[in-house]
Design a protein around this motif. Structure first.
Motif, short mmCIF file in Angstrom:
data_model
loop_
_atom_site.label_atom_id
_atom_site.label_comp_id
_atom_site.label_asym_id
_atom_site.label_seq_id
_atom_site.Cartn_x
_atom_site.Cartn_y
_atom_site.Cartn_z
N ALA A 1 0.82 -1.20 0.00
CA ALA A 1 0.00 0.00 0.00
C ALA A 1 0.87 1.26 0.00
O ALA A 1 0.63 2.20 -0.79
CB ALA A 1 -0.93 0.00 1.21
N GLY A 2 1.88 1.30 0.87
CA GLY A 2 2.76 2.47 0.92
C GLY A 2 3.51 2.67 -0.38
O GLY A 2 3.66 3.81 -0.86
N GLY A 3 3.99 1.59 -0.96
CA GLY A 3 4.69 1.69 -2.24
C GLY A 3 3.79 2.22 -3.34
O GLY A 3 4.23 3.03 -4.18
N GLY A 4 2.53 1.80 -3.35
CA GLY A 4 1.60 2.30 -4.36
C GLY A 4 1.36 3.79 -4.24
O GLY A 4 1.34 4.52 -5.24
N VAL A 5 1.21 4.27 -3.01
CA VAL A 5 1.01 5.70 -2.79
C VAL A 5 2.22 6.50 -3.26
O VAL A 5 2.10 7.54 -3.91
CB VAL A 5 0.71 5.98 -1.30
CG1 VAL A 5 0.71 7.48 -1.03
CG2 VAL A 5 -0.63 5.37 -0.91
N VAL A 6 3.43 6.00 -2.95
CA VAL A 6 4.66 6.69 -3.35
C VAL A 6 4.77 6.76 -4.87
O VAL A 6 5.07 7.82 -5.45
CB VAL A 6 5.90 6.00 -2.75
CG1 VAL A 6 7.19 6.57 -3.35
CG2 VAL A 6 5.92 6.17 -1.24
N VAL A 7 4.54 5.64 -5.55
CA VAL A 7 4.60 5.63 -7.01
C VAL A 7 3.57 6.58 -7.61
O VAL A 7 3.85 7.31 -8.57
CB VAL A 7 4.40 4.20 -7.56
CG1 VAL A 7 4.22 4.21 -9.09
CG2 VAL A 7 5.59 3.32 -7.20
N TYR B 1 1.35 1.86 -13.76
CA TYR B 1 0.79 0.58 -13.38
C TYR B 1 1.75 -0.57 -13.69
O TYR B 1 1.88 -1.52 -12.91
CB TYR B 1 -0.54 0.36 -14.09
CG TYR B 1 -1.47 -0.58 -13.36
CD1 TYR B 1 -2.37 -0.11 -12.41
CD2 TYR B 1 -1.44 -1.96 -13.60
CE1 TYR B 1 -3.21 -0.97 -11.74
CE2 TYR B 1 -2.28 -2.82 -12.92
CZ TYR B 1 -3.16 -2.31 -12.00
OH TYR B 1 -3.99 -3.16 -11.32
N ALA B 2 2.45 -0.45 -14.84
CA ALA B 2 3.43 -1.49 -15.19
C ALA B 2 4.56 -1.54 -14.17
O ALA B 2 5.02 -2.62 -13.79
CB ALA B 2 3.98 -1.22 -16.59
N LEU B 3 5.01 -0.38 -13.71
CA LEU B 3 6.07 -0.35 -12.71
C LEU B 3 5.61 -0.98 -11.40
O LEU B 3 6.35 -1.75 -10.77
CB LEU B 3 6.50 1.11 -12.46
CG LEU B 3 7.64 1.31 -11.45
CD1 LEU B 3 8.94 0.72 -11.99
CD2 LEU B 3 7.83 2.79 -11.14
N CYS B 4 4.39 -0.67 -10.99
CA CYS B 4 3.85 -1.27 -9.76
C CYS B 4 3.76 -2.79 -9.88
O CYS B 4 4.09 -3.52 -8.93
CB CYS B 4 2.47 -0.69 -9.46
SG CYS B 4 2.50 1.03 -8.90
N SER B 5 3.33 -3.28 -11.02
CA SER B 5 3.23 -4.72 -11.23
C SER B 5 4.60 -5.39 -11.14
O SER B 5 4.75 -6.47 -10.58
CB SER B 5 2.59 -5.03 -12.59
OG SER B 5 1.27 -4.53 -12.65
N ALA B 6 5.62 -4.72 -11.71
CA ALA B 6 6.96 -5.30 -11.71
C ALA B 6 7.53 -5.40 -10.30
O ALA B 6 8.26 -6.35 -9.98
CB ALA B 6 7.89 -4.45 -12.59
N HIS C 1 5.59 -5.48 -7.49
CA HIS C 1 4.60 -6.10 -6.61
C HIS C 1 4.10 -5.14 -5.53
O HIS C 1 4.06 -5.48 -4.34
CB HIS C 1 5.17 -7.37 -5.96
CG HIS C 1 5.67 -8.37 -6.95
ND1 HIS C 1 4.82 -9.10 -7.75
CD2 HIS C 1 6.92 -8.75 -7.29
CE1 HIS C 1 5.52 -9.89 -8.54
NE2 HIS C 1 6.81 -9.70 -8.28
N ILE C 2 3.77 -3.94 -5.95
CA ILE C 2 3.13 -2.98 -5.07
C ILE C 2 1.79 -2.59 -5.67
O ILE C 2 1.45 -2.97 -6.79
CB ILE C 2 4.01 -1.73 -4.83
CG1 ILE C 2 4.43 -1.11 -6.15
CG2 ILE C 2 5.24 -2.09 -4.01
CD1 ILE C 2 5.33 0.10 -5.98
N SER C 3 0.99 -1.86 -4.92
CA SER C 3 -0.41 -1.65 -5.29
C SER C 3 -0.58 -0.64 -6.43
O SER C 3 -0.51 0.58 -6.22
CB SER C 3 -1.21 -1.18 -4.07
OG SER C 3 -2.55 -0.95 -4.42
#
Length: 435
Positions: A217-223, A256-261, A263-265
């Motif tokens: 969750a935190g990683g998704g918010v940062v990205v 979204y591609a970066l998040c998938s790579a 494994h963040i939200s």
């Protein structure tokens, strides 16, 4: 060899079939059924699936249902929604949310999208476990909580569609819109953690779950913040609407591609990026011409994907052939999820005084407006094959269909009734919660 090649459909063929079907059914509904767009597509998709199954049963040699099932299998509904459509839908929805209004309701939004999801997951898990024990279902207890996680988030497509149709004050719109944008990302994270424990058979660790939740969750918010800021600076450096529309697409697809790579939200990232572009970007980085093109482009994307999504929900019913236990369990789930939603909303908006929504009737709107949709179905379809998957699928379809066909269809009447009772939460007050 030739038959196999001709039977296979390319990605373009599948996309063309879905868009043409959605357009035709949308036209038919507009002229004849006159149901709300989302409800009409879901109903007609479900009727089409039912018709195919009846034709297969009554007419020898007819295998249309098998062809549709193969088509949906080739499409991979779960991957298409979670790794494709969802990123666009969340970004498009977030563009219309007023950040200033959202800031004023930040605490109830935060609690609804985190505490509310977790409370609902636990309550649904224990309640459905009780039903499973009464029915003698051979399912490990952890799977009931997996179901609780996938059914607890409200669906942004359904909720934001209602916001565009119903006139409620800005503060309540912000709470509903903010929750719907963020709680699906939280729900997916919780689901992923519980599913990993269910598949491996490892004992679920609350500490490990909290650690994974914080990272994803935190990683998704940062990205989302980083891509949103980069996009904002790029938009502010020019005045060329075609290129600026392309930049918004790059934010969504690249982020979204970066998040998938990693494994963040991705859903949380796109919600945050959409909020930044829809507020700072639209206000300070775009000319009037560019703003008009960007907003209309994403409204078109939202409407197109919305149409295809709810058509797919109806057609996916063809993959489900429920037994008696599945039907009983699916029907029992409906009141249980509604009760869990009511308790989660009450705890999230009343346990802390600062999180309380002062508008009369707000709790009822949040409760009945907590619609489920494609995200829950996609998560259920991602489960490993077996008896447990079929049972959870039946329960998910029951809750989603009730949500779309009953809750969404009657939400307007509930709001109208509250207006008659002079509830301030639903008075006809000019709203700025959505642009």
């Amino acid at each position: 060899m030739h038959e196999t090649a001709s039977a296979a459909l390319s990605a373009f063929d599948i996309a063309a079939l879905l868009v043409v079907t959605a357009a035709f059914l949308g036209w038919f509904n507009h002229h004849f059924l006159r149901l709300p767009h989302v409800i009409g597509l879901t109903v007609m998709g479900a009727l089409a699936a039912t018709g195919l199954m009846l034709a297969n049963a009554l007419l020898p040699g007819v295998t249309l249902d098998d062809r549709v099932a193969r088509l949906l299998e080739e499409l991979n509904f779960t991957e298409t929604l979670l790794q494709g459509m969802l990123s666009f839908l969340l970004f498009a929805g977030a563009l219309h949310v007023d950040l200033e209004r959202l800031r004023s309701a930040w605490l109830p939004v935060l609690l609804l999208s985190t505490v509310g999801v977790i409370v609902s997951t636990v309550l649904v898990g224990f309640a459905t476990m009780g039903v499973g024990m009464l029915l003698g279902l051979p399912i490990a207890p952890i799977w009931y909580f997996v179901f609780g996680a996938l059914i607890s988030p409200t669906d942004p497509v359904s909720v934001l569609g209602v916001l565009r149709e119903e006139n409620v004050p800005a503060s309540l719109q912000s709470a509903v819109a903010g929750e719907s944008l963020f709680n699906d990302g939280v729900g997916i994270v919780v689901f992923t953690i519980l599913l990993g424990a269910a598949i491996t058979g490892a004992e679920f660790s609350l500490a490990e779950g909290a650690r994974l939740f914080a990272i994803e969750a935190g990683g998704g918010v940062v990205v989302g913040l980083v891509f949103g800021w980069i996009g904002y600076r790029a938009l502010a450096s020019m005045d060329e609407y075609t290129l600026e529309v392309l930049i918004t697409l790059a934010i969504v697809m690249g982020g979204y591609a970066l998040c998938s790579a990693f494994h963040i939200s991705g859903p949380l990232a796109m919600a945050v990026a959409g909020l930044l572009i829809g507020n700072q970007g639209v206000t300070y980085a775009m000319s009037d011409v560019t703003r008009d093109y960007v907003i209309k482009f994403w409204e078109l994307v939202d409407e197109l994907l919305n149409s295809v999504l709810f058509l797919l929900i109806g057609l996916e019913m063809i993959a489900l052939v429920p037994g008696l236990d599945d039907l009983v369990f699916g029907l029992a789930v409906i009141p249980l999820t509604l009760l869990a939603r009511a308790i989660a909303v009450t705890i999230s908006t009343k346990a802390i005084p600062a999180a309380r929504l002062s508008e009369k009737g707000a709790g009822r709107v949040l409760w009945w407006g907590g619609l489920r949709g494609g995200i829950s179905i996609a998560l259920a379809l991602s489960l490993p094959p077996g008896e447990t998957r079929e049972l959870i699928l039946a329960a998910t379809f029951g809750a989603v269909l009730f949500s779309v066909l009953v809750q969404r269809a009657t939400l307007g009447r509930m709001i109208a009734k509250l207006k008659e009772d002079h509830a301030p939460a639903v008075e006809d007050i000019p709203s700025k919660a959505v642009h």
